[in-house]
Scaffold this motif. Structure first.
Motif, mmCIF file in Angstrom:
data_model
loop_
_atom_site.group_PDB
_atom_site.id
_atom_site.type_symbol
_atom_site.label_atom_id
_atom_site.label_comp_id
_atom_site.label_asym_id
_atom_site.label_seq_id
_atom_site.Cartn_x
_atom_site.Cartn_y
_atom_site.Cartn_z
ATOM 1 N N PHE A 51 0.553 36.068 33.304
ATOM 2 C CA PHE A 51 1.753 35.979 32.484
ATOM 3 C C PHE A 51 2.856 35.293 33.298
ATOM 4 O O PHE A 51 3.200 35.753 34.386
ATOM 5 N N VAL A 52 3.368 34.222 32.749
ATOM 6 C CA VAL A 52 4.334 33.404 33.473
ATOM 7 C C VAL A 52 5.727 33.556 32.878
ATOM 8 O O VAL A 52 5.892 33.872 31.698
ATOM 9 N N GLY A 53 6.722 33.326 33.717
ATOM 10 C CA GLY A 53 8.088 33.252 33.234
ATOM 11 C C GLY A 53 8.328 31.897 32.598
ATOM 12 O O GLY A 53 7.780 30.889 33.035
ATOM 13 N N VAL A 54 9.132 31.881 31.555
ATOM 14 C CA VAL A 54 9.450 30.636 30.851
ATOM 15 C C VAL A 54 10.964 30.545 30.711
ATOM 16 O O VAL A 54 11.605 31.462 30.184
ATOM 17 N N ASP A 55 11.559 29.448 31.203
ATOM 18 C CA ASP A 55 13.012 29.322 31.116
ATOM 19 C C ASP A 55 13.436 28.879 29.718
ATOM 20 O O ASP A 55 12.598 28.641 28.838
ATOM 21 N N ARG A 56 14.742 28.765 29.523
ATOM 22 C CA ARG A 56 15.249 28.456 28.172
ATOM 23 C C ARG A 56 14.903 27.055 27.704
ATOM 24 O O ARG A 56 15.059 26.733 26.521
ATOM 25 N N HIS A 57 14.429 26.218 28.646
ATOM 26 C CA HIS A 57 14.007 24.869 28.261
ATOM 27 C C HIS A 57 12.503 24.791 27.993
ATOM 28 O O HIS A 57 11.987 23.714 27.716
ATOM 29 N N GLY A 58 11.832 25.929 28.092
ATOM 30 C CA GLY A 58 10.394 25.952 27.839
ATOM 31 C C GLY A 58 9.551 25.630 29.048
ATOM 32 O O GLY A 58 8.335 25.422 28.917
ATOM 33 N N ASN A 59 10.164 25.585 30.232
ATOM 34 C CA ASN A 59 9.427 25.273 31.449
ATOM 35 C C ASN A 59 8.973 26.550 32.152
ATOM 36 O O ASN A 59 9.706 27.542 32.193
ATOM 37 N N VAL A 60 7.768 26.505 32.716
ATOM 38 C CA VAL A 60 7.253 27.652 33.455
ATOM 39 C C VAL A 60 8.014 27.786 34.769
ATOM 40 O O VAL A 60 8.161 26.815 35.516
#
Length: 362
Positions: A272-281
């Protein structure tokens, strides 16, 4: 990994001995000579390093917090850090309940108990002698004081976490946006519910720890809380694809492969990865980010009682109990001991209503 006994003796003479261990080293030197005492001290250091590497991160954090609270208490009282006398330990627990928190308020009894246990571990690790009877009296004082607080009408702590329920899973599934982060959220909750996850469980998973089979998923969960280092939790396909954890996992991994760099789909990448508000991992999730995500997801879904990091775990136990699942099967799925007090406490949430003297009287 090298062992302490592999260190050459010339280097041992230049290695400073921790102050907390000095009394022991002096005793060893008197019995066995200075050189042997140095080697024994090196072995102690090596053992500490191994223990730190093998200790679960959440346990390490708990001990570190307990030590910070203990040192704050010692400064406030003018006590030596490595002087855990009977009186000091009793005063510590009273202080914890009275004003031990950084904001000057008292801790809940359960938190004070955890801090006391962690402080004792750290004191012993630093070479201080903590008598078993002294510790027992401190704990007895804590329990008695907690009862007096209850009698006085004080209620501290957050209470039991809200349990995730099946209707909540539908709310979550429908509230997840059509994005990579939304697919991740849906998979995180639906799979976590079905293997009774703690916050640290999904944070510790690698992609290769989740295997897709014809009948569903096998999730190999690392755990430091039982004698078993890994449990293989099997998750069946569910009848309704809308809340099926297997379908949610497949959709998330497909989307991750299409929208993120290939390295995030490798077996040794975080599940499970973090995803920033721009949709980038942004990297792998950690226990704190899982806890925040679960709370955020439940709030977004409009669930009346906001979830905590334990809500999915409690939800599996209570829901399976309602469905008449065998207690042993529930324990094995969630990694509880088969006579776990915490699991039986979750069962009581269900049994306390279903098997109740007031049920169906009129």
């Amino acid at each position: 990994m090298s062992t302490a006994t592999e260190h050459p003796s010339e280097e041992a003479d230049s290695t400073p001995v921790p102050a907390a261990r000095s009394p022991l080293v002096v005793q060893w030197a008197e019995r066995h000579g200075v050189e042997v005492a140095r080697r024994l001290a090196d072995a102690e250091d090596f053992a500490d390093q191994v223990q730190r590497r093998l200790r679960p991160a959440n346990t390490t954090d708990t001990y570190a917090k307990a030590w910070r609270v203990w040192t704050r208490f010692c400064v406030a009282q003018g006590f030596p850090e490595l002087g855990p006398t009977r009186g000091a330990l009793v005063a510590f627990v009273v202080w914890l309940l009275d004003r031990g928190r950084a904001d000057g308020k008292g801790y809940a009894a359960s938190s004070a108990s955890t801090i006391l246990a962690g402080a004792v571990v750290e004191l012993r690790r630093r070479g201080a002698e903590v008598g078993r009877d002294d510790q027992a009296q401190a704990r007895a004082t804590l329990e008695a004081a907690a009862v007096e607080l209850l009698k006085a009408g004080e209620r501290r702590g957050r209470g039991q976490a809200a349990a995730a329920e099946v209707p909540d899973l539908y709310r979550v599934a429908r509230a997840c946006p059509d994005t990579l982060a939304g697919a991740r959220d849906k998979a995180l909750v639906l799979t976590g519910f079905h293997y009774a996850s703690r916050a640290q469980d999904p944070a510790g998973l690698l992609a290769g720890d989740v295997a897709l089979t014809p009948r569903g998923l096998v999730v190999s969960v690392l755990t430091g809380k039982t004698k078993h280092s890994v449990r293989d939790a099997k998750i069946n396909y569910q009848q309704d694809p809308e809340v099926c954890p297997v379908e949610a996992w497949k959709a998330y991994r497909t989307r991750l492969g299409a929208e993120a760099e290939p390295r995030w789909s490798e077996p040794d990448a975080p599940a499970f990865v973090g995803v920033d508000r721009h949709g980038n991992v942004s990297g792998g999730m950690v226990p704190d980010s899982v806890t925040r995500a679960v709370k955020r997801i439940s709030t977004r879904a409009g669930i009346p009682l906001a979830w905590t990091g334990h809500s999915l775990r409690i939800g599996l136990a209570t829901t399976a109990r309602k469905k008449g699942k065998d207690a042993v099967a529930i324990a094995d799925q969630g990694g509880w001991a088969r006579h776990s007090r915490s699991m039986n406490g979750y069962f009581q949430r269900v049994d306390g209503w279903e098997d109740n003297a007031t049920a169906g009287l009129t």
